[in-house]
Design a protein around this motif. Structure first.
Motif, PDB file in Angstrom:
ATOM      1  N   GLY A 127       0.841  -1.195   0.000  1.00 20.25           N
ATOM      2  CA  GLY A 127       0.000   0.000   0.000  1.00 20.25           C
ATOM      3  C   GLY A 127       0.867   1.232   0.000  1.00 20.25           C
ATOM      4  N   ALA A 128       0.319   2.319   0.463  1.00 21.81           N
ATOM      5  CA  ALA A 128       1.067   3.567   0.510  1.00 21.81           C
ATOM      6  C   ALA A 128       2.063   3.523   1.657  1.00 21.81           C
ATOM      7  CB  ALA A 128       0.118   4.755   0.692  1.00 21.81           C
ATOM      8  N   GLY A 129       3.233   4.066   1.438  1.00 19.24           N
ATOM      9  CA  GLY A 129       4.224   4.209   2.494  1.00 19.24           C
ATOM     10  C   GLY A 129       4.424   5.677   2.768  1.00 19.24           C
ATOM     11  N   VAL A 130       4.171   6.109   3.977  1.00 15.29           N
ATOM     12  CA  VAL A 130       4.334   7.516   4.332  1.00 15.29           C
ATOM     13  C   VAL A 130       5.311   7.595   5.491  1.00 15.29           C
ATOM     14  CG1 VAL A 130       3.181   9.614   5.143  1.00 15.29           C
ATOM     15  CG2 VAL A 130       1.977   8.052   3.600  1.00 15.29           C
ATOM     16  N   VAL A 131       6.380   8.348   5.303  1.00 14.60           N
ATOM     17  CA  VAL A 131       7.371   8.545   6.355  1.00 14.60           C
ATOM     18  C   VAL A 131       7.459  10.043   6.601  1.00 14.60           C
ATOM     19  CG1 VAL A 131       9.796   8.284   6.999  1.00 14.60           C
ATOM     20  CG2 VAL A 131       8.678   6.504   5.657  1.00 14.60           C
ATOM     21  N   VAL A 132       7.225  10.449   7.832  1.00 12.91           N
ATOM     22  CA  VAL A 132       7.357  11.854   8.192  1.00 12.91           C
ATOM     23  C   VAL A 132       8.297  11.960   9.374  1.00 12.91           C
ATOM     24  CG1 VAL A 132       5.105  12.597   7.316  1.00 12.91           C
ATOM     25  CG2 VAL A 132       5.297  11.792   9.650  1.00 12.91           C
ATOM     26  N   THR A 133       9.022  13.047   9.426  1.00 10.55           N
ATOM     27  CA  THR A 133       9.922  13.267  10.549  1.00 10.55           C
ATOM     28  C   THR A 133       9.149  13.985  11.652  1.00 10.55           C
ATOM     29  OG1 THR A 133      10.659  15.344   9.572  1.00 10.55           O
ATOM     30  CG2 THR A 133      11.979  13.380   9.115  1.00 10.55           C
ATOM     31  N   PRO A 134       9.555  13.787  12.885  1.00  9.72           N
ATOM     32  CA  PRO A 134       8.820  14.390  14.003  1.00  9.72           C
ATOM     33  C   PRO A 134       9.163  15.867  14.174  1.00  9.72           C
ATOM     34  CG  PRO A 134      10.644  13.092  14.823  1.00  9.72           C
ATOM     35  CD  PRO A 134      10.611  12.896  13.338  1.00  9.72           C
ATOM     36  N   VAL A 135       8.659  16.707  13.257  1.00 15.71           N
ATOM     37  CA  VAL A 135       8.929  18.131  13.350  1.00 15.71           C
ATOM     38  C   VAL A 135       7.851  18.867  14.140  1.00 15.71           C
ATOM     39  CG1 VAL A 135      10.287  18.236  11.233  1.00 15.71           C
ATOM     40  CG2 VAL A 135       7.827  18.554  11.121  1.00 15.71           C
ATOM     41  N   ARG A 136       6.777  18.175  14.474  1.00 13.48           N
ATOM     42  CA  ARG A 136       5.695  18.798  15.242  1.00 13.48           C
ATOM     43  C   ARG A 136       5.097  17.764  16.185  1.00 13.48           C
ATOM     44  NH1 ARG A 136       3.912  18.811  10.115  1.00 13.48           N
ATOM     45  NH2 ARG A 136       4.042  21.048   9.959  1.00 13.48           N
ATOM     46  N   ASP A 137       4.414  18.260  17.185  1.00 15.34           N
ATOM     47  CA  ASP A 137       3.778  17.384  18.158  1.00 15.34           C
ATOM     48  C   ASP A 137       2.371  16.982  17.748  1.00 15.34           C
ATOM     49  OD1 ASP A 137       5.938  17.341  19.901  1.00 15.34           O
ATOM     50  OD2 ASP A 137       5.299  19.159  20.923  1.00 15.34           O
ATOM     51  N   ALA A 138       1.809  17.644  16.739  1.00 16.46           N
ATOM     52  CA  ALA A 138       0.424  17.380  16.341  1.00 16.46           C
ATOM     53  C   ALA A 138       0.303  16.035  15.637  1.00 16.46           C
ATOM     54  CB  ALA A 138      -0.075  18.493  15.418  1.00 16.46           C
ATOM     55  N   GLY A 139      -0.785  15.349  15.890  1.00 13.34           N
ATOM     56  CA  GLY A 139      -1.068  14.089  15.209  1.00 13.34           C
ATOM     57  C   GLY A 139      -1.642  14.343  13.824  1.00 13.34           C
ATOM     58  N   VAL A 140      -1.710  13.302  13.027  1.00 19.25           N
ATOM     59  CA  VAL A 140      -2.277  13.407  11.692  1.00 19.25           C
ATOM     60  C   VAL A 140      -3.799  13.334  11.809  1.00 19.25           C
ATOM     61  CG1 VAL A 140      -2.421  12.357   9.403  1.00 19.25           C
ATOM     62  CG2 VAL A 140      -0.245  12.372  10.628  1.00 19.25           C
ATOM     63  N   LYS A 141      -4.482  14.340  11.277  1.00 21.47           N
ATOM     64  CA  LYS A 141      -5.937  14.406  11.340  1.00 21.47           C
ATOM     65  C   LYS A 141      -6.577  13.757  10.112  1.00 21.47           C
ATOM     66  CE  LYS A 141      -9.635  17.822  11.863  1.00 21.47           C
ATOM     67  NZ  LYS A 141      -9.904  19.252  12.027  1.00 21.47           N
ATOM     68  N   HIS A 142      -5.957  13.941   8.940  1.00 21.46           N
ATOM     69  CA  HIS A 142      -6.559  13.449   7.697  1.00 21.46           C
ATOM     70  C   HIS A 142      -5.457  13.227   6.663  1.00 21.46           C
ATOM     71  CE1 HIS A 142      -9.792  13.024   4.734  1.00 21.46           C
ATOM     72  NE2 HIS A 142      -9.077  13.763   3.925  1.00 21.46           N
ATOM     73  N   VAL A 143      -5.564  12.134   5.914  1.00 17.63           N
ATOM     74  CA  VAL A 143      -4.649  11.844   4.815  1.00 17.63           C
ATOM     75  C   VAL A 143      -5.492  11.559   3.587  1.00 17.63           C
ATOM     76  CG1 VAL A 143      -2.866  10.301   3.916  1.00 17.63           C
ATOM     77  CG2 VAL A 143      -2.903  10.859   6.348  1.00 17.63           C
ATOM     78  N   GLU A 144      -5.110  12.149   2.478  1.00 19.09           N
ATOM     79  CA  GLU A 144      -5.829  11.911   1.235  1.00 19.09           C
ATOM     80  C   GLU A 144      -4.815  11.749   0.108  1.00 19.09           C
ATOM     81  OE1 GLU A 144      -9.134  14.238  -1.451  1.00 19.09           O
ATOM     82  OE2 GLU A 144      -9.132  14.487   0.717  1.00 19.09           O
ATOM     83  N   PHE A 145      -5.112  10.849  -0.814  1.00 17.51           N
ATOM     84  CA  PHE A 145      -4.258  10.613  -1.965  1.00 17.51           C
ATOM     85  C   PHE A 145      -4.995  11.060  -3.216  1.00 17.51           C
ATOM     86  CE2 PHE A 145      -3.099   7.574   1.297  1.00 17.51           C
ATOM     87  CZ  PHE A 145      -1.731   7.776   1.388  1.00 17.51           C
ATOM     88  N   VAL A 146      -4.334  11.890  -4.031  1.00 13.79           N
ATOM     89  CA  VAL A 146      -4.924  12.407  -5.253  1.00 13.79           C
ATOM     90  C   VAL A 146      -4.110  11.878  -6.424  1.00 13.79           C
ATOM     91  CG1 VAL A 146      -5.516  14.486  -6.552  1.00 13.79           C
ATOM     92  CG2 VAL A 146      -5.642  14.505  -4.047  1.00 13.79           C
ATOM     93  N   SER A 147      -4.769  11.148  -7.329  1.00 13.14           N
ATOM     94  CA  SER A 147      -4.095  10.599  -8.495  1.00 13.14           C
ATOM     95  C   SER A 147      -3.754  11.728  -9.455  1.00 13.14           C
ATOM     96  CB  SER A 147      -5.001   9.571  -9.179  1.00 13.14           C
ATOM     97  OG  SER A 147      -4.369   9.087 -10.337  1.00 13.14           O
ATOM     98  N   LEU A 148      -2.479  11.806  -9.848  1.00 12.07           N
ATOM     99  CA  LEU A 148      -2.040  12.820 -10.799  1.00 12.07           C
ATOM    100  C   LEU A 148      -1.814  12.218 -12.181  1.00 12.07           C
ATOM    101  CD1 LEU A 148       0.506  14.730  -8.553  1.00 12.07           C
ATOM    102  CD2 LEU A 148      -1.865  15.338  -9.028  1.00 12.07           C
ATOM    103  N   SER A 149      -1.364  10.984 -12.197  1.00 10.63           N
ATOM    104  CA  SER A 149      -1.144  10.264 -13.448  1.00 10.63           C
ATOM    105  C   SER A 149      -1.096   8.782 -13.102  1.00 10.63           C
ATOM    106  CB  SER A 149       0.165  10.710 -14.112  1.00 10.63           C
ATOM    107  OG  SER A 149       1.283  10.326 -13.329  1.00 10.63           O
ATOM    108  N   ALA A 150      -0.847   7.955 -14.108  1.00 13.48           N
ATOM    109  CA  ALA A 150      -0.808   6.509 -13.874  1.00 13.48           C
ATOM    110  C   ALA A 150       0.319   6.119 -12.935  1.00 13.48           C
ATOM    111  CB  ALA A 150      -0.662   5.769 -15.203  1.00 13.48           C
ATOM    112  N   ASP A 151       1.372   6.925 -12.856  1.00 11.53           N
ATOM    113  CA  ASP A 151       2.521   6.550 -12.030  1.00 11.53           C
ATOM    114  C   ASP A 151       2.851   7.566 -10.943  1.00 11.53           C
ATOM    115  OD1 ASP A 151       3.428   8.532 -13.732  1.00 11.53           O
ATOM    116  OD2 ASP A 151       5.342   7.550 -14.162  1.00 11.53           O
ATOM    117  N   GLN A 152       1.941   8.514 -10.688  1.00  6.53           N
ATOM    118  CA  GLN A 152       2.239   9.523  -9.679  1.00  6.53           C
ATOM    119  C   GLN A 152       0.965   9.953  -8.961  1.00  6.53           C
ATOM    120  OE1 GLN A 152       3.946  13.313 -11.019  1.00  6.53           O
ATOM    121  NE2 GLN A 152       5.597  12.967  -9.571  1.00  6.53           N
ATOM    122  N   ALA A 153       1.082  10.180  -7.644  1.00  7.40           N
ATOM    123  CA  ALA A 153      -0.031  10.660  -6.831  1.00  7.40           C
ATOM    124  C   ALA A 153       0.474  11.729  -5.876  1.00  7.40           C
ATOM    125  CB  ALA A 153      -0.660   9.519  -6.041  1.00  7.40           C
TER     126      ALA A 153
END
Length: 184
Positions: free
Chosen positions: A132-158
């Motif tokens: 599936g999707a792999g998301v890696v973020v660095t801990p630059v803030r204390d806030a949690g993730v509220k919402h994640v959305e993926f938008v298709s841009l092309s057949a090989d990029q989102a």
């Protein structure tokens, strides 16, 4: 259902099939809309139970600390612990073999990589392992993730759009593997 919140919370395996299905549908609907999810929405959306039966299961999930409500008459939304359980359940992959482990270590310890390159590589590896999707973020803030959305841009990029509890929004371009469908 029994809770083991003091020892880190319940696992998906501890929930019965009905509770897992309702929990999954609440989380997926919440991630799509950002709105609390009601029992009637679930009953109209393919759960073949009465709204009352769905409410009872949602109440059980609330008592386990997996769902919450912004106010009494609202639908339910996943708590931080609920989202963590959902993500952990998605990330359950089999043991990585010794050869795969060496390959991963070699990819992550490549010389001359920038920090961003290493994070992108870690995300690609996670994506491959999880299917599936792999998301890696660095801990630059204390806030949690509220919402994640993926938008298709092309057949090989989102585009991955992440909204944090503190209101910050981050966008990341992602390369997609061949054959990945928009629903995946």
């Amino acid at each position: 259902m029994t809770s083991s919140l003091l020892t880190g919370g319940p696992s998906l395996a501890e929930l019965d099939e009905r509770a897992r299905d309702i929990f999954r549908r609440v989380v997926e609907s919440y991630l799509e809309t950002g709105d609390p999810v009601g029992s009637r929405t679930l009953s109209k959306g393919g759960v073949h139970l009465s709204p009352a039966s769905i409410r009872n299961t949602m109440q059980d999930l609330t008592q386990l600390g997996l769902l919450g409500a912004p106010h009494v008459s609202a639908g339910r939304l996943p708590t931080h612990a609920g989202l963590r359980l959902f993500v952990d359940g998605l990330m359950e992959v089999g043991d990585v073999g010794e050869e795969e482990r060496r390959t991963i270590e070699a990819r992550l310890t490549g010389r001359g990589q920038t920090f961003d390159d290493a994070l992108n590589e870690a995300s690609a590896i996670l994506s491959g392992l999880a299917g599936g999707a792999g998301v890696v973020v660095t801990p630059v803030r204390d806030a949690g993730v509220k919402h994640v959305e993926f938008v298709s841009l092309s057949a090989d990029q989102a585009l991955a759009v992440m909204v944090f509890d503190d209101g910050a929004v981050e966008n990341r371009l992602m390369s997609l593997a061949a054959g990945v469908t928009p629903s995946a």
